[in-house]
Design a protein around this motif. Structure first.
Motif, short mmCIF file in Angstrom:
data_model
loop_
_atom_site.label_atom_id
_atom_site.label_comp_id
_atom_site.label_asym_id
_atom_site.label_seq_id
_atom_site.Cartn_x
_atom_site.Cartn_y
_atom_site.Cartn_z
N UNK A 122 5.90 5.31 13.76
CA UNK A 122 5.48 3.93 14.01
C UNK A 122 5.11 3.25 12.70
N UNK A 123 4.41 3.97 11.84
CA UNK A 123 4.01 3.44 10.53
C UNK A 123 5.23 3.08 9.70
N UNK A 124 6.19 4.00 9.61
CA UNK A 124 7.37 3.80 8.77
C UNK A 124 8.24 2.66 9.30
N UNK A 125 8.39 2.58 10.62
CA UNK A 125 9.21 1.51 11.19
C UNK A 125 8.56 0.15 10.94
N UNK A 126 7.27 0.05 11.21
CA UNK A 126 6.57 -1.22 11.00
C UNK A 126 6.61 -1.62 9.53
N UNK A 130 8.21 -5.04 8.11
CA UNK A 130 7.35 -5.86 7.28
C UNK A 130 7.94 -6.09 5.90
N UNK A 131 8.55 -5.06 5.35
CA UNK A 131 9.14 -5.18 4.02
C UNK A 131 10.25 -6.21 4.00
N UNK A 132 11.12 -6.20 5.00
CA UNK A 132 12.20 -7.19 5.05
C UNK A 132 11.63 -8.60 5.08
N UNK A 133 10.61 -8.83 5.90
CA UNK A 133 10.01 -10.15 5.97
C UNK A 133 9.33 -10.53 4.66
N UNK A 134 8.69 -9.57 4.01
CA UNK A 134 8.03 -9.86 2.73
C UNK A 134 9.04 -10.24 1.66
N UNK A 277 0.94 -4.19 7.70
CA UNK A 277 0.08 -4.89 6.74
C UNK A 277 0.25 -4.37 5.32
N UNK A 278 0.72 -3.13 5.18
CA UNK A 278 1.01 -2.61 3.85
C UNK A 278 1.99 -3.54 3.13
N UNK A 279 2.94 -4.06 3.90
CA UNK A 279 3.95 -4.95 3.32
C UNK A 279 3.57 -6.43 3.45
N UNK A 280 3.05 -6.81 4.60
CA UNK A 280 2.86 -8.23 4.89
C UNK A 280 1.44 -8.73 4.67
N UNK A 281 0.50 -7.82 4.48
CA UNK A 281 -0.90 -8.22 4.40
C UNK A 281 -1.20 -9.22 3.31
N UNK A 282 -0.46 -9.12 2.21
CA UNK A 282 -0.74 -10.00 1.06
C UNK A 282 -0.16 -11.39 1.22
N UNK A 283 0.75 -11.60 2.16
CA UNK A 283 1.37 -12.92 2.29
C UNK A 283 1.05 -13.62 3.61
N UNK A 353 -10.17 -3.25 10.21
CA UNK A 353 -10.24 -2.17 9.22
C UNK A 353 -9.00 -2.15 8.35
N UNK A 354 -7.85 -2.39 8.96
CA UNK A 354 -6.60 -2.42 8.17
C UNK A 354 -6.57 -3.62 7.24
N UNK A 355 -7.08 -4.75 7.69
CA UNK A 355 -7.09 -5.95 6.86
C UNK A 355 -7.98 -5.77 5.63
N UNK A 356 -9.05 -4.99 5.77
CA UNK A 356 -9.93 -4.75 4.63
C UNK A 356 -9.20 -4.06 3.49
N UNK A 357 -8.16 -3.30 3.82
CA UNK A 357 -7.43 -2.55 2.81
C UNK A 357 -6.49 -3.44 1.98
N UNK A 358 -6.20 -4.63 2.50
CA UNK A 358 -5.25 -5.50 1.80
C UNK A 358 -5.90 -6.74 1.22
N UNK A 359 -7.21 -6.89 1.42
CA UNK A 359 -7.89 -8.06 0.85
C UNK A 359 -8.16 -7.83 -0.63
#
Length: 359
Positions: A122-126, A130-134, A277-283, A353-359
């Protein structure tokens, strides 16, 4: 779908039936997909028939993919984007008697899963979606055409539900009375959508983010690339993330009729959110981040409406194996939606919690 592949289709890509081996593959219900192996080199390709009953403008699909591929090739040349190959005449599709075909490179040592069996998947697919959108964040989505008009338009889907309800026979309405009531009670999701849709930016979205539309390394299950690009078109981020929630969070599909099994796997939810969020969190904008959990409600509710509408219409769109299957699918999705609502506080904590990792 089993289709005879005319020699002219093979020749359009420089092959003949004598120097190519053809094998039907894939589990999709819309397009016919075939593995072509060139002899004697064993070089592999994927040939796909485009179902024009669903995709009425195949040229829009081809143009969209070509525009995105050109952008990615220029801006991110190392990114693996398996765009279709050109025919010997330089066309991006082959045609025969009104049918449309495309040929894509085969990505070796990968697997497309039908079901998820670990949070890592699930992590790898998401992460891949996310990477394509970023990477496409700097691409003007207005350059793309909608390949299915109104595909994720919740306003349209609710109107279709109201029309189906108004025209359904009494027996169908009586049988689906509880589901109709539930669909009406959840109308607040439509109202929430109307409140936020114009503040969410338009992006290039995949729109069909089920697990089988991403390739994973066949040994490590690390993400490799996104495939099945027919619905690559302008949209909101809630389409992709919401569809992942709909299809990743429960162990069982919409065809499960033991509704006690329809539960949310929190570890899969956490992995999916973290990967995306690893990919999209920053944008993502502030409003988009606030709408992360809403994306699941939005897509699950929409799909419940579509199944229920089709049942009320006499099951004319989704294929069925027994008369009440679309009603059961609607019950399934309404149960999944209720699970999401019931666990909202806990799931929002995971998102925070996940959002805290990308702020």
């Amino acid at each position: 779908m089993e289709l005879k592949i005319d020699e002219s289709i093979i020749k359009a890509y420089g092959f003949t039936h004598q120097n190519i081996n053809i094998q039907q593959i894939g589990s999709g219900h819309i397009n016919g997909t075939y593995l072509l192996t060139k002899l004697p080199s064993n070089e592999k390709f994927v040939l796909q028939y485009i179902n024009t009953n669903v995709f009425t403008n195949p040229k829009a699909i081809a143009n969209n993919i070509q525009a995105v591929a050109s952008f990615l090739n220029q801006q991110f040349p190392t990114y693996l984007f398996p765009a279709p190959l050109l025919t010997v005449n330089g066309e991006n599709m082959a045609t025969y008697n009104g049918s449309y075909w495309r040929l894509s490179p085969f990505v070796d040592d990968t697997v497309a899963l039908d079901t998820l069996s670990s949070p890592k998947q699930a992590y790898e697919a998401a992460k891949q979606f996310g990477k394509l959108s970023r990477l496409l964040n700097g691409f003007d989505s207005n350059k793309l055409q909608a390949t299915i008009i109104g595909f994720h338009d919740l306003v349209l889907r609710f109107e279709q539900f109201e029309n189906a309800l108004a025209n359904a026979n009494t027996a169908f309405k009586t049988k689906a009375a509880e589901e109709i009531e539930a669909a009406i009670n959840y109308q607040y999701i439509l109202n929430n959508y109307l409140e936020i849709k114009d503040v969410l930016p338009d992006r290039v979205m995949h729109h069909d983010t089920k697990i089988s539309n991403v390739l994973l390394d066949q040994n490590s299950y690390e993400g490799v690339c996104v495939i099945d690009l027919d619905t690559l078109m302008p949209g909101k981020f809630i389409s992709d993330l919401g569809d992942m929630m709909r299809t990743y969070l429960c162990e069982f599909s919409e065809n499960e009729t033991d509704f006690s099994k329809i539960n949310i796997r929190e570890d899969y939810f956490a992995a999916m959110i973290e990967g995306y969020l690893y990919e999209m969190g920053s944008i993502l904008t502030k409003k988009e981040k606030e709408a992360i959990l809403f994306s699941g409600k939005y897509i699950i509710y929409m799909q419940a409406l579509r199944f229920l509408s089709d049942y009320l219409n006499g099951s004319v769109y989704y294929p069925i194996h027994y008369p009440t299957q679309n009603l059961d699918r609607a019950k399934n999705q309404l149960k999944l939606l209720q699970e999401l609502v019931d666990n909202e506080e806990k799931l929002q904590d995971i998102i925070n919690q996940s959002l805290l990792k990308v702020i």
